[in-house]
Scaffold this motif. Sequence first.
Motif, PDB file in Angstrom:
ATOM      1  N   SER A 182       0.814  -1.077   0.134  1.00  0.00           N
ATOM      2  CA  SER A 182       0.450   0.148  -0.019  1.00  0.00           C
ATOM      3  C   SER A 182       1.044   1.176  -0.083  1.00  0.00           C
ATOM      4  O   SER A 182       2.453   0.641  -0.324  1.00  0.00           O
ATOM      5  N   LEU A 183       0.372   2.649   0.082  1.00  0.00           N
ATOM      6  CA  LEU A 183       1.341   4.008   0.072  1.00  0.00           C
ATOM      7  C   LEU A 183       1.907   3.587   1.220  1.00  0.00           C
ATOM      8  O   LEU A 183       2.759   4.864   1.134  1.00  0.00           O
ATOM      9  N   ALA A 239       0.900  10.941  14.057  1.00  0.00           N
ATOM     10  CA  ALA A 239       2.460  11.129  13.045  1.00  0.00           C
ATOM     11  C   ALA A 239       2.371  10.695  11.441  1.00  0.00           C
ATOM     12  O   ALA A 239       2.316  11.448  10.682  1.00  0.00           O
ATOM     13  N   ASN A 240       0.948  10.178  11.430  1.00  0.00           N
ATOM     14  CA  ASN A 240       0.879   9.181  10.263  1.00  0.00           C
ATOM     15  C   ASN A 240      -0.218  10.174   9.241  1.00  0.00           C
ATOM     16  O   ASN A 240      -0.432  10.039   8.495  1.00  0.00           O
ATOM     17  N   ARG A 241      -0.780  10.744  10.632  1.00  0.00           N
ATOM     18  CA  ARG A 241      -2.632  11.209   9.934  1.00  0.00           C
ATOM     19  C   ARG A 241      -1.642  12.870   9.705  1.00  0.00           C
ATOM     20  O   ARG A 241      -1.463  12.732   8.266  1.00  0.00           O
ATOM     21  N   GLY A 311       8.913   3.791   3.668  1.00  0.00           N
ATOM     22  CA  GLY A 311       9.559   3.587   4.794  1.00  0.00           C
ATOM     23  C   GLY A 311       9.623   4.851   5.285  1.00  0.00           C
ATOM     24  O   GLY A 311       9.335   5.283   6.336  1.00  0.00           O
ATOM     25  N   ALA A 312       8.144   6.178   4.960  1.00  0.00           N
ATOM     26  CA  ALA A 312       7.438   6.834   5.142  1.00  0.00           C
ATOM     27  C   ALA A 312       6.220   6.931   6.343  1.00  0.00           C
ATOM     28  O   ALA A 312       6.262   8.105   7.942  1.00  0.00           O
ATOM     29  N   ALA A 317       5.071  -2.187   9.847  1.00  0.00           N
ATOM     30  CA  ALA A 317       3.774  -2.445   9.554  1.00  0.00           C
ATOM     31  C   ALA A 317       3.837  -4.266   9.912  1.00  0.00           C
ATOM     32  O   ALA A 317       3.980  -4.713  10.948  1.00  0.00           O
ATOM     33  N   LEU A 318       2.651  -4.607   8.921  1.00  0.00           N
ATOM     34  CA  LEU A 318       1.443  -5.248  10.290  1.00  0.00           C
ATOM     35  C   LEU A 318       2.834  -7.002   9.459  1.00  0.00           C
ATOM     36  O   LEU A 318       2.831  -7.505  10.957  1.00  0.00           O
TER      37      LEU A 318
END
Length: 319
Positions: A182-183, A239-241, A311-312, A317-318
Amino acid sequence: MRTLGTLTTSDIGYGAMALVPGMYGDASDEQALTTLRHAVDAGATFIDTADAYGAGDNERLVGRALAGRREEVQLATKWGIVFQGGRALTHHHAQEIRVDARPERARAALEASLRRLGTDHVDLWYLHFPDPDVPVEETVGAMAELVGEGKARDLGLCNAGAEQVLAAHQVHPLAAVQSEYSLWTRDPERELLPVLAELGIGFVPWSPLGAGFFAGRVANVEQDFRANHPRFSRENLDANRDRFAPLRGLAEELQITPAQLALAWLLHQREDLVPIPSTRTPSHLDENLRAADVTLDATTLARIDAIAPAGAASGSALL
């Protein structure tokens, strides 16, 4: 329509895992059946399930939903996860799982899936996780025997590395490999996707919307599996938002939803890629399917890459 190996599928599929109670909150059988039947009606005819989802209950639901409509869909399921025995691994739900993919288990696993699904064959049969105690080529060799008997049309691997794909493909051609993509999870671009392109193997991204993050519907995750997902911890989620907020602005500029932007980006990565977003509601399913009508030009794709490089994301990850 798109092609995965020899299998022709809808360009966007449907991941039935969201219908497992507790994954994204409660889901009644009635709601699940309605959504599954709507998926077929709306054209998401590539249906993905697994014998481990709800300990077989998800396959039973899929079988009920597809009763009398089997030939309208391309049906995929998986095997290899067990609830007793096998070697412990870390699952993407932050839980330990056990895998037992010994060749002698393949026949019983597939035949049990076929009974639950109410069919005499599946179109795509995956090994859910490679077994660390069994060479993948031995497992795939046993799976190939069942292809010869017509009980599975094509084979695939899930959550496998490039070397495992190479080894398995030499035993029997793989139609598809399924992995998280995914993105905010772009790891397959380093090694896996180049190998798939070289071998002509299709790719099926699971969690293509980042477990709902890119659908913009993340509120309370305490009651579902995301409570244990590092990227949904309070600090990382904030942070991700902030990090991916420009994608929402870009979606508004293009007059599409964030989910459609994320799925359209995936569809533009390669022609033999079929994402399988999960949802429990027909309206969200319809929204996802409209992503196939979105065209992103080179400038827009470059903007997306600048906003969401590999890596952003904050948090692992899961897998």
